[in-house]
Enzyme design. Structure first.
Site, short mmCIF file in Angstrom:
data_model
loop_
_atom_site.label_atom_id
_atom_site.label_comp_id
_atom_site.label_asym_id
_atom_site.label_seq_id
_atom_site.Cartn_x
_atom_site.Cartn_y
_atom_site.Cartn_z
N SER B 188 0.82 -1.21 0.00
CA SER B 188 0.00 0.00 0.00
C SER B 188 0.86 1.26 0.00
CB SER B 188 -0.88 0.01 1.25
OG SER B 188 -0.08 0.27 2.38
N GLY B 192 4.36 2.10 1.75
CA GLY B 192 5.39 2.53 0.81
C GLY B 192 6.15 3.74 1.34
N GLU B 209 5.90 -0.65 -5.72
CA GLU B 209 4.72 -0.99 -6.51
C GLU B 209 3.52 -0.86 -5.59
OE1 GLU B 209 4.48 -2.06 -9.77
OE2 GLU B 209 6.61 -2.04 -10.29
N CYS B 243 -4.10 -5.45 -7.65
CA CYS B 243 -3.71 -4.03 -7.61
C CYS B 243 -4.09 -3.27 -8.89
CB CYS B 243 -2.23 -3.89 -7.32
SG CYS B 243 -1.20 -4.90 -8.40
#
Lengths: 468, 468
Positions: B188, B192, B209, B243
């Site tokens: 998330s 991140g 990512e 995602c």
């Protein structure tokens, strides 16, 4: 938030799409070229005033190398901007698959004082070429140059899409509170950490061009005269204030004996018997830096040079011998015209010495024996590498310039600058019809469907190939 | 520092040069392939236990796509590893100028739970291919898969150079105190930020990512049946826990009217009249996620689905209509089998809606009119883009996969993974002799010398070319 207005103004311009057309970017880049041409004399004078930069050196690094990058970009921009079509698998033969080069948006470029035009302008070229709106924060330490950038440059570029912000640590801290879409920072590792931490709050990607101690290994098999000239040139250019300057020498005691007279001769050839009187040798940028560098003269013994003049911020081209790894001169990046020699027994010791320390921005190895140069390259890690010379690898626009570990992350120069400031957006455009082609992927799932999916998307293993 | 020993063990292995030879890397990669083959059944069972992942889906995402990445890498590794020779200027014609592909060293890969094998294994392929040592931190939420990876992966890989670390937030926090040479994080945006902040302390480069809300614009000119199938497939694959799943739909009120029956038809076709009984529809991974998603069902009104079963962590394939931008379903990434429809008046409104929000990982646009697809692509910014389909752009190994802004930084898949974990080292190897070629650069400086230098180093501006 004193800079929020500037940032949102630029963001609005970027969202308007103004910077997207190639013609717009080319016009801005050409204007940058006019700035360099029109303001050349002022730039030479400002850098001479800021850090005694010899006009020859300033013309080379601040004008000429920048124009090379400009021309490289102008020559290739239309190709770099094009969608890159990629290989497709069986299932996608009728589709369009490509990489679209999108700008990031509003980008921040923070530059240091040692090459005060070059180190913002070369990244700026990439930022503009990639379609971004840049804010440039030149160094407050190189004051005269900062004024030219703040006062003259904006009149060349589109003020809707470009801005210069001036100030010191406190202003930069406030500036970094804003959300940028990319941050390009050149400076010290400690400030690099601060910038990356600020960037992390907004998940802003960064390039950090930092520094460290660039080792210079000289093997016993070399042409001592040539080595001395090339190393002296790299060390004393800009009075040593170069992020990729050879920071310290590693060689055997025998090579040290040979190098000292050769270095003395090279310094004499370059600057005459009293370098303080040479128009071709620079000065230290500030009193603070002068005092810092002057303190390092206490390490080991002065073999060549060592003279200083505080009023002029002059430090003579200096070579130190009998330097211990624990000496002050070996604890920090020198960033001045002092070259310590650390004696090692052989190449293996030199390599171990290098690998025990933070990874440098540049690494130099001198040997007439290619195998020795190759071994040093193989067994070490650094941002960049040059065999049998110093500094020169950064003058080729086709080589990426960047650090690793403590010396930085990311790279730029040439196309690498454009790529740094571009988001490589994966794009797949499919047909609205042809739905039977998609049928195998949908539930209800079956072995048969899986077989079809596998057959149309799989990548098979080809035969082995040997590394040449 | 509970992981200090492990990290230094791997660092020692890396410094020994063990991972450098191509043969070594190929052997490790082939072992990864055997892991996928030998443990296929266990992987299907573990992911089914963890989130009810249908075997077809697990086989596709956790095995087939990973083997594709393995094969692309094995097929091309020797080319990717080679030094890349670059264009040289006049002065360097006799030199060797190339980009050396160096590993970073010890890298950390942190993976999430939704594609628990794929999302550590695909980055790991690049890390190994590039010559690094790696620590893998699989997700503790997908418990059965975590156990499988922790217990069996080390039998396949060299335990001097690769390790699996398990644990939750506290363990990961301790792990991040160590210095890594690269960190690859999938998860998330909020975590991140934490990872990038930790990385900044050590100046560690990162790839993040992340995620966000992936918009899916459906224009009035489209084949409603096909659109409904493709969107439903992308939304409900892995019970929405993807995602790059289409997060919400943007369309006119008329299109919403047409889409609803088409979506109902697609869902029935895929999962039958009662998806809870379909073997092809997944479950939510945890009670916490289940409750989070159930709370979103209150947004707008349930037009399709809406049934839940807490014991099974089942949420029916659901479509919400009349959703307002302020509704809960529009405040966070859904990551579940719920598709809200937000009504807009036209494409311009849709584009403004998208651009007013954080930049997504994926963006979808459906239209029979390719001009519309192109306009949405042109006027928005996202990690990746797919026209007239969902998810498919990430199945091509030749396309880079990564986010922008809040959805991430960096990219991978195919060669991009190798490049992510590789330091591109600019190298110049010059001759020990030919010193006369260097003399124009040395002091004492003269105009004549400057002229010579600029002639031999200059990048000239070529004639203009037009962007096709």
């Amino acid at each position: 938030n004193p800079f929020a207005g500037v940032v949102s103004h630029l963001r609005a311009s970027w969202l308007s799409g103004k910077t997207r057309p190639m013609e717009y970017r080319m016009a801005q880049l050409k204007a940058l070229g006019h700035f360099l041409d029109d303001k050349k004399q002022q730039i030479l004078e400002a850098t001479a005033s800021d850090l005694g930069k010899p006009p020859f050196e300033a013309e080379l690094s601040e004008i000429f190398l920048c124009k090379n990058e400009l021309h490289e970009t102008l020559n290739n921009l239309s190709r770099w901007m094009k969608d890159e079509h990629v290989d497709k698998n069986l299932a996608m033969q009728l589709d369009s698959a490509f990489i679209r080069k999108d700008p990031y948006g509003v980008v921040l470029i923070i530059a240091p004082w040692n090459y005060p035009i070059h180190l913002f302008l070369v990244p700026l070229i990439g930022a503009i070429a990639a379609g971004n709106c840049p804010i440039v924060k030149p160094s407050e330490v190189s004051k005269k140059t900062e004024r030219i950038v703040a006062e003259a440059l904006p009149s060349y570029l589109d003020k809707d899409c470009f801005a210069v912000v001036t100030g010191g640590v406190s202003e930069t801290t406030r500036l970094l509170e804003n959300k940028f879409d990319y941050i390009f920072f050149t400076g010290s590792p400690s400030v690099g950490r601060i910038v990356m931490t600020a960037a992390a709050k907004h998940l802003t990607p960064v390039t950090l061009e930092l520094g460290g101690k660039n080792p210079c290994y000289v093997s016993d098999t070399c042409d001592v005269t040539n080595v001395a000239r090339r190393v002296a040139w790299g060390r004393f250019f800009n009075a040593g204030q170069t992020c990729i300057a050879p920071d310290y020498l590693l060689c055997t005691i025998d090579m040290q004996e040979k190098l000292i007279p050769a270095l003395r001769k090279a310094i004499d050839d370059f600057y005459g018997p009293n370098p303080r009187e040479s128009p071709d040798f620079g000065r230290i940028v500030s009193d603070k830096q002068f005092q810092r560098v002057q303190r390092l003269l206490g390490s080991g013994h002065v073999a060549i040079g060592g003279q200083t003049d505080e009023a002029e911020r002059y430090i003579a081209p200096t070579v130190l011998v009998d330097v211990q790894p624990s000496d002050p001169v070996m604890q920090e990046e020198i960033f001045g015209p002092i070259l310590p020699i650390v004696v090692i027994a052989n190449m293996d010791e030199a390599i171990d010495f290098i690998n025990a320390r933070p990874r440098p921005l540049a690494l130099y190895a001198f040997s007439s024996d290619d195998k020795v140069v190759n071994q040093v390259l193989e067994r070490t890690s650094s941002g960049g590498f040059c065999g049998n010379d110093t500094l020169m690898h950064m003058t080729l626009t086709s080589l990426p310039f960047g650090g690793i570990g403590n010396s930085g992350l990311g790279m730029h120069h040439g196309k690498f600058s454009f790529d740094t400031f571009s988001h490589h957006r994966a794009c797949l455009k499919r047909g609205m019809g042809w739905e039977p082609l998609n049928a195998p992927r949908y539930p209800p799932y079956s072995q048969q469907k899986f077989g079809v999916v596998r057959a149309t998307t799989k990548v098979t293993r080809k035969n082995d190939c040997t590394l040449l």
